[in-house]
Design a protein around this motif. Sequence first.
Motif, mmCIF file in Angstrom:
data_model
loop_
_atom_site.group_PDB
_atom_site.id
_atom_site.type_symbol
_atom_site.label_atom_id
_atom_site.label_comp_id
_atom_site.label_asym_id
_atom_site.label_seq_id
_atom_site.Cartn_x
_atom_site.Cartn_y
_atom_site.Cartn_z
ATOM 1 N N TYR A 314 0.910 -1.147 -0.118
ATOM 2 C CA TYR A 314 -0.188 0.143 -0.152
ATOM 3 C C TYR A 314 0.889 1.383 -0.060
ATOM 4 O O TYR A 314 1.893 1.317 1.031
ATOM 5 C CB TYR A 314 -1.031 0.009 1.205
ATOM 6 N N GLN A 315 0.508 2.072 -1.063
ATOM 7 C CA GLN A 315 1.395 3.317 -1.100
ATOM 8 C C GLN A 315 1.478 4.163 0.007
ATOM 9 O O GLN A 315 2.272 5.236 0.165
ATOM 10 C CB GLN A 315 1.112 3.898 -2.588
ATOM 11 N N ALA A 316 0.571 4.288 1.026
ATOM 12 C CA ALA A 316 0.591 4.926 2.091
ATOM 13 C C ALA A 316 0.158 4.147 3.257
ATOM 14 O O ALA A 316 -0.894 3.311 3.050
ATOM 15 C CB ALA A 316 -0.435 6.119 2.131
ATOM 16 N N PRO A 317 0.350 4.262 4.563
ATOM 17 C CA PRO A 317 -0.031 3.409 5.652
ATOM 18 C C PRO A 317 -1.732 3.100 5.689
ATOM 19 O O PRO A 317 -2.265 4.397 5.679
ATOM 20 C CB PRO A 317 0.580 4.116 6.889
ATOM 21 N N VAL A 318 -2.126 2.052 5.958
ATOM 22 C CA VAL A 318 -3.417 2.002 6.174
ATOM 23 C C VAL A 318 -3.727 1.029 7.430
ATOM 24 O O VAL A 318 -2.993 -0.145 7.801
ATOM 25 C CB VAL A 318 -4.245 1.038 4.978
ATOM 26 N N THR A 339 -4.081 -4.001 7.861
ATOM 27 C CA THR A 339 -2.918 -3.109 8.417
ATOM 28 C C THR A 339 -1.849 -3.129 7.180
ATOM 29 O O THR A 339 -1.509 -4.508 7.131
ATOM 30 C CB THR A 339 -2.529 -3.459 9.551
ATOM 31 N N GLY A 340 -1.430 -2.066 6.743
ATOM 32 C CA GLY A 340 -0.086 -2.411 5.782
ATOM 33 C C GLY A 340 0.351 -0.937 5.284
ATOM 34 O O GLY A 340 -0.156 0.155 5.658
ATOM 35 N N ASP A 341 1.437 -1.278 4.717
ATOM 36 C CA ASP A 341 2.206 -0.098 3.948
ATOM 37 C C ASP A 341 2.913 -0.312 2.890
ATOM 38 O O ASP A 341 2.758 -1.426 2.353
ATOM 39 C CB ASP A 341 3.072 0.881 5.105
ATOM 40 N N ALA A 342 3.983 0.241 2.629
ATOM 41 C CA ALA A 342 4.779 0.011 1.283
ATOM 42 C C ALA A 342 5.869 -1.258 1.568
ATOM 43 O O ALA A 342 6.254 -1.845 0.497
ATOM 44 C CB ALA A 342 5.748 1.019 0.850
ATOM 45 N N TYR A 367 -8.558 -3.071 -6.156
ATOM 46 C CA TYR A 367 -7.410 -3.810 -5.828
ATOM 47 C C TYR A 367 -6.011 -3.352 -6.378
ATOM 48 O O TYR A 367 -5.174 -3.521 -5.903
ATOM 49 C CB TYR A 367 -7.782 -5.366 -6.040
ATOM 50 N N LEU A 368 -6.257 -3.292 -7.912
ATOM 51 C CA LEU A 368 -5.124 -2.744 -8.602
ATOM 52 C C LEU A 368 -4.799 -1.256 -8.493
ATOM 53 O O LEU A 368 -3.485 -1.193 -8.995
ATOM 54 C CB LEU A 368 -4.957 -3.538 -9.927
ATOM 55 N N GLY A 369 -5.737 -0.511 -7.954
ATOM 56 C CA GLY A 369 -5.310 0.663 -7.719
ATOM 57 C C GLY A 369 -5.680 1.719 -8.953
ATOM 58 O O GLY A 369 -5.319 2.829 -8.984
ATOM 59 N N GLY A 396 -4.245 4.746 0.102
ATOM 60 C CA GLY A 396 -3.331 3.490 0.411
ATOM 61 C C GLY A 396 -3.357 2.616 -0.667
ATOM 62 O O GLY A 396 -2.416 1.709 -1.139
ATOM 63 N N PHE A 397 -4.638 2.424 -1.284
ATOM 64 C CA PHE A 397 -5.025 1.404 -2.391
ATOM 65 C C PHE A 397 -4.474 1.898 -3.872
ATOM 66 O O PHE A 397 -4.366 1.068 -4.573
ATOM 67 C CB PHE A 397 -6.514 0.902 -2.352
#
Length: 409
Positions: A314-318, A339-342, A367-369, A396-397
């Motif tokens: 994820y391109q930003a924290p979620v 919960t996730g990030d890059a 899902y693919l942004g 984030g997505f």
Amino acid sequence: MTTDLRVLRQTEWNVWYDNLIRAFGGVPESSEEREMFDALTDYDRSLGFWDGDQCVGTAGAFVFRLTVPGGASVPTAGVTMVSVAATHRRRGVLTAMMRRQLDDIRSWGEPLAALTASEPEIYGRFGYGIGTLQLNAEIDTARVKLSVPPGTDDVCLRYAAPADVLDACEAVYARVVPTRPGMLARQPGWERIGTLDPETERHGASPLQCVVAERDGEVVGYARYRVTPGWSPSGHDGTISLEDLEGVDVPVHGALWRFLFGLDLTTKVRTRGRPLDEGWQHMVSDIRRCNLRVKDSLHLRLVDVGAALEARTYQAPVDVVFEVEDAFCPWNEGRWRLTGDAKGAVCVRTEEAADLALSVRELGSAYLGGTSLTSLAGAGLVRELRQGALVEASVGFGSAVAPWLPHGF
């Protein structure tokens, strides 16, 4: 007669495939195409619906690996060759095949299923969302000029027979696959799709032509195309139909597009199925004369919500709890905390209060942004239950590059 939904037997393939061809209009394929898809068919992953000795339904699932945000290559079932005989519509044939197929995909441990739809309205009810879009264009090269980036002149081009440089082109393709979500890592046999050239598909155009781009003696890009000659009272009016173009960096793309714009006796370049954010759009002098059109491409379904959301970054924290609706695959229903990030992600079931409510179809679209959760919320398809959660998850997505499916299946 009795009906039977079962795994395809190798001896049944011709009957099964003929039913598929008839469902799509009945125009025979070339022997080259038919032989290729016969070789690619995985019988253990293909289903036939039979009414007595008549095949009245077909469905298959190729073994693919799909690039997701972050660059991981995720096992994905490539749903394909789906048809129902016109004599057996509205009898539950398609629903039965989709039910069996998704159960099978889950048992195979593949968290994603993907397809391209002849009729986009069909698959939403089975949980598929539009995961990528594609760009088609018809560029008036007689009036549109191209400004190429620095480094373009360092790239050399040469003609080559498509089959003779197939391995080199596939090596370029493999380098590009991890850089864009939605791309397919080609499995053995799929390299042939780029050089299929049945005469029935040319419609007055030339056989498939190819140029390769080289720098310092290495192949770094290629373009495959056809030319349809044309003449008007004013002179030449030929059309280039671009079939495929890949390059490892911006100057290579610049060199290949400049070549296409400059081909003698042509005034148009037609493209189909290109990435939405492809750089040539910013090299042209007049975007209006490029006649852009956007179309749906890959339809994506999360077969295992937890595994799928953990497979990407994820391109930003979620840190968000989803309330997921999935009536067709009830094992996905309920609350999931992501919960996730890059660097990575964890997605587990939870009893915590939900932050966002949506169906698995919307998760497939986002899902693919390429489609934002905010955009889906604007259609009432995502509900924000905690203030701020929608923006957090949408950012984030997202993906730095537009997701893109390079070819159909």
